[in-house]
Design an enzyme around this catalytic site. Structure first.
Site, PDB file in Angstrom:
ATOM      1  N   HIS A   6     -15.479   5.716 -39.883  1.00 13.14           N
ATOM      2  CA  HIS A   6     -16.403   5.094 -38.925  1.00 13.14           C
ATOM      3  C   HIS A   6     -17.747   5.768 -39.081  1.00 13.14           C
ATOM      4  CE1 HIS A   6     -15.638   8.762 -36.557  1.00 13.14           C
ATOM      5  NE2 HIS A   6     -14.372   8.583 -36.856  1.00 13.14           N
ATOM      6  N   GLU A  15      -9.867  14.631 -42.845  1.00 14.33           N
ATOM      7  CA  GLU A  15     -11.106  13.936 -42.440  1.00 14.33           C
ATOM      8  C   GLU A  15     -12.332  14.792 -42.697  1.00 14.33           C
ATOM      9  OE1 GLU A  15     -11.359  13.108 -38.183  1.00 14.33           O
ATOM     10  OE2 GLU A  15     -12.857  11.548 -38.591  1.00 14.33           O
ATOM     11  N   HIS A  31      -3.509   9.476 -31.066  1.00 12.81           N
ATOM     12  CA  HIS A  31      -4.419  10.044 -30.071  1.00 12.81           C
ATOM     13  C   HIS A  31      -3.727  11.105 -29.219  1.00 12.81           C
ATOM     14  CE1 HIS A  31      -7.373   6.397 -30.261  1.00 12.81           C
ATOM     15  NE2 HIS A  31      -7.509   7.227 -31.271  1.00 12.81           N
ATOM     16  N   ASP A  77     -16.775  15.541 -36.903  1.00 13.24           N
ATOM     17  CA  ASP A  77     -15.430  14.985 -36.684  1.00 13.24           C
ATOM     18  C   ASP A  77     -14.588  15.358 -37.905  1.00 13.24           C
ATOM     19  OD1 ASP A  77     -13.224  13.451 -36.077  1.00 13.24           O
ATOM     20  OD2 ASP A  77     -14.236  11.516 -36.229  1.00 13.24           O
ATOM     21  N   TYR A 114       1.575   8.649 -41.631  1.00 13.27           N
ATOM     22  CA  TYR A 114       2.301   9.042 -40.429  1.00 13.27           C
ATOM     23  C   TYR A 114       3.701   8.457 -40.506  1.00 13.27           C
ATOM     24  CZ  TYR A 114      -2.640   9.401 -39.453  1.00 13.27           C
ATOM     25  OH  TYR A 114      -3.987   9.686 -39.556  1.00 13.27           O
ATOM     26  N   ASP A 145     -17.621  16.831  -4.277  1.00  9.62           N
ATOM     27  CA  ASP A 145     -18.986  17.074  -4.767  1.00  9.62           C
ATOM     28  C   ASP A 145     -18.981  17.705  -6.158  1.00  9.62           C
ATOM     29  OD1 ASP A 145     -17.878  19.428  -3.978  1.00  9.62           O
ATOM     30  OD2 ASP A 145     -19.663  20.195  -2.960  1.00  9.62           O
ATOM     31  N   GLU A 201     -11.298   9.451 -43.614  1.00 14.04           N
ATOM     32  CA  GLU A 201     -10.155  10.083 -42.967  1.00 14.04           C
ATOM     33  C   GLU A 201      -8.827   9.350 -43.171  1.00 14.04           C
ATOM     34  OE1 GLU A 201     -10.169   9.653 -38.612  1.00 14.04           O
ATOM     35  OE2 GLU A 201     -12.191   8.849 -38.756  1.00 14.04           O
ATOM     36  N   HIS A 261     -17.831   7.926 -32.656  1.00 14.24           N
ATOM     37  CA  HIS A 261     -17.700   6.592 -33.258  1.00 14.24           C
ATOM     38  C   HIS A 261     -19.063   5.955 -33.067  1.00 14.24           C
ATOM     39  CE1 HIS A 261     -13.042   6.591 -32.688  1.00 14.24           C
ATOM     40  NE2 HIS A 261     -13.471   7.471 -33.555  1.00 14.24           N
ATOM     41  N   ARG A 277      -3.399  13.884 -41.811  1.00 12.88           N
ATOM     42  CA  ARG A 277      -4.713  13.241 -41.964  1.00 12.88           C
ATOM     43  C   ARG A 277      -5.672  14.289 -42.484  1.00 12.88           C
ATOM     44  NH1 ARG A 277      -4.995  11.093 -37.430  1.00 12.88           N
ATOM     45  NH2 ARG A 277      -6.221  12.509 -36.156  1.00 12.88           N
ATOM     46  N   ASP A 279      -7.514  17.637 -35.286  1.00 11.49           N
ATOM     47  CA  ASP A 279      -8.663  16.740 -35.390  1.00 11.49           C
ATOM     48  C   ASP A 279      -9.632  17.197 -34.312  1.00 11.49           C
ATOM     49  OD1 ASP A 279     -10.510  14.676 -35.355  1.00 11.49           O
ATOM     50  OD2 ASP A 279      -9.017  13.083 -35.479  1.00 11.49           O
ATOM     51  N   HIS A 328      -4.549   2.985 -39.460  1.00 16.94           N
ATOM     52  CA  HIS A 328      -5.955   2.955 -39.028  1.00 16.94           C
ATOM     53  C   HIS A 328      -6.897   2.746 -40.207  1.00 16.94           C
ATOM     54  CE1 HIS A 328      -6.543   7.158 -40.353  1.00 16.94           C
ATOM     55  NE2 HIS A 328      -5.442   7.472 -39.717  1.00 16.94           N
TER      56      HIS A 328
HETATM   57  N1  GLY Z   1     -11.455  12.033 -33.763  1.00 11.36           N
HETATM   58  C1  GLY Z   1     -11.539  10.644 -33.682  1.00 11.36           C
HETATM   59  C2  GLY Z   1     -11.532  10.038 -35.001  1.00 11.36           C
HETATM   60  O1  GLY Z   1     -11.197  10.686 -35.968  1.00 11.36           O
HETATM   61  O2  GLY Z   1     -11.926   8.928 -35.181  1.00 11.36           O
HETATM   62 MN    MN Z   2     -12.958  10.160 -37.116  1.00 11.00          MN
HETATM   63 MN    MN Z   3     -11.309  12.773 -36.084  1.00 12.02          MN
END
Ligand code: GLY
Ligand code: MN
Ligand code: MN
Length: 435
Positions: free
Chosen positions: A351, A405, A240, A268, A385, A37, A381, A358, A403, A257, A347
């Protein structure tokens, strides 16, 4: 805070776009069981939140456009003193009208009878199928029942159209009030990152730093907008990484991050700083390269530019820099053409950002990269790496992940950096950490 009048304005705008003869249905997110529950923390569906601000499960918003304006109807849980004793105050149908500006509100149990009636004389239903199998079946059942009625004197809906295209385009352009909320979300996240830099010492664990972030978020009425990444040393190369358990070593970098969610809106932010407060020579060289790429990319986040321009601005700086440092071999044009930079920069450069981290909204229109317009919010960002086992580069670069961002508003003028409250030059970061 988003005011009731703004929610009303959004509903009116959506009804205008959908047009007379249509009906719009948006359901609240379901509750999810964690075990027995015990539930997962409830998070409202962003589309639903955007249109009414109600944070309760077991609700459904129905918008019925008319020639002028239209009607907003909420089906929700009735207040129940027994339930309120366990879970706290509920909004109820009265609250839906009085506080949430609905024209009408009924208990959710009544939807089964009232909604089919509301579908009569509507040509189109705007509803996103695929989120709730049971309700999808119910809705399709009502439609076929209406269509099959003998000698019917009303029109029955002919199509169910996805709502996402129309609604998500609205969500992409942030209002003044939304930007106010997003500034606060970024301010809190920036404060959390500063705190992490200030407390960080060799020998602490990633988990202890994670806890410091949560401290700041929680103290400022925020949640996390996603699971924070707190990666020391080579853990930063796992994009991730969320285990956040390892000990932080003297001489390593730490990549954090982490973003806050305030009043439903996400921030973010990523920063990468030395665990002991001083960047080594190679760390600094790579860091300054990523920073140069980020600043160049932010400078491209301007009205009239295209989405892809931001990414390619970062790619060009990173590629040139990696060639200069001997991390990539060959010639610049060839590296861009053959995308050899992807070995270390996999990457995209950002975004959309909003209610979802996102966030929704198209990145391409008719096969072309979308033009940036005032009111859009995006992250910028770039990163690099270099895997610890990467044999193609000198040893000094191996195991470094970086990174940087920030959250950017496209304006008529200079890009606005919502997350400017957290330092990012080497000198600023080292001085904050030394203080
Ligand atoms: N924290 C997820 C991204 O930077 O897209
Ligand atoms: Mn991001
Ligand atoms: Mn991020």
């Amino acid at each position: 805070m988003i005011k009731s009048s703004e929610y009303q304005k959004r509903r009116k705008q959506l009804m205008r776009s959908a047009g007379e003869g249509s009906i719009i249905i948006v359901r609240a997110a379901p509750e999810r069981i964690r075990n027995n529950d015990v539930m997962y923390p409830y998070r409202q569906r962003s589309d639903f939140l955007y249109l009414c601000g109600l944070r309760e499960p077991g609700a459904m918003l129905v918008l019925a456009p008319e020639k002028r304006g239209g009607k907003a109807v909420m089906f929700c849980r009735e207040r129940d003193p027994k339930r309120e004793m366990w879970d706290g105050p509920m909004v109820g149908t009265e609250g839906a009208v009085a506080e949430y500006g609905m024209d009408e509100a009924y208990s959710i149990e009544q939807a089964e009878q009232r909604l089919p009636e509301m579908l009569q004389d509507r040509e189109r239903i705007y509803y996103d199928l695929g989120q709730d199998h049971h309700f999808d079946q119910e809705l399709i059942g009502w439609v076929s029942e209406l269509k099959g009625k003998p000698r019917r004197k009303f029109q029955a809906p002919d199509e169910i159209i996805g709502l996402d295209h129309m609604l998500h385009d609205m969500r992409l352009y942030k209002s003044r009030a939304e930007l106010g909320v997003m500034r606060q979300s970024a301010r809190v996240a920036a404060e959390a990152h500063c705190r992490a830099m200030q407390v960080c010492r060799p020998g602490m664990t990633e988990g202890q730093i994670h806890a410091e972030l949560l401290h700041t978020f929680t103290a400022h009425h925020c949640e996390t907008s996603y699971l924070p990444i707190v990666g020391g040393g080579a853990n930063a190369c796992v994009l991730h990484y969320i285990a956040n358990r390892d000990e932080l070593a003297d001489g390593d970098l730490l990549l954090i991050d982490a973003g806050a969610e305030y009043d439903g809106y996400a921030s973010d932010i990523t920063r990468t700083f030395p665990v002991n407060g001083k960047y080594s020579g190679p760390q600094r060289a790579l860091y300054e390269l990523v920073l140069a790429a980020q600043l160049e990319a932010i400078d491209h986040a301007r009205a009239g530019r295209q989405w892809d321009d931001v990414h390619m601005a970062a790619v060009r700086v990173l590629t040139r820099g990696m060639l200069d440092l001997g991390i990539l071999k060959g010639d610049f044009d060839q590296a861009i053409e053959e995308e050899t930079y992807k070995q270390f920069y996999v990457h995209n450069t950002g975004h959309w950002l909003g209610l979802d981290v996102h966030d929704v909204g198209e990145y391409q229109i008719d096969g072309h990269s979308r033009e940036l317009e005032p009111g859009m919010v995006l992250t910028v960002e770039p990163g690099l790496y270099i895997h610890p086992d990467e044999r193609s580069v000198r040893k000094q670069w191996r195991g470094i992940g970086i990174r940087i961002e920030d959250d950017i508003v496209v304006t008529r003028d200079e890009p606005e950096v919502l997350s400017k409250g957290v330092p990012k030059t080497v000198a600023e970061i080292e001085s904050l950490m030394a203080a």
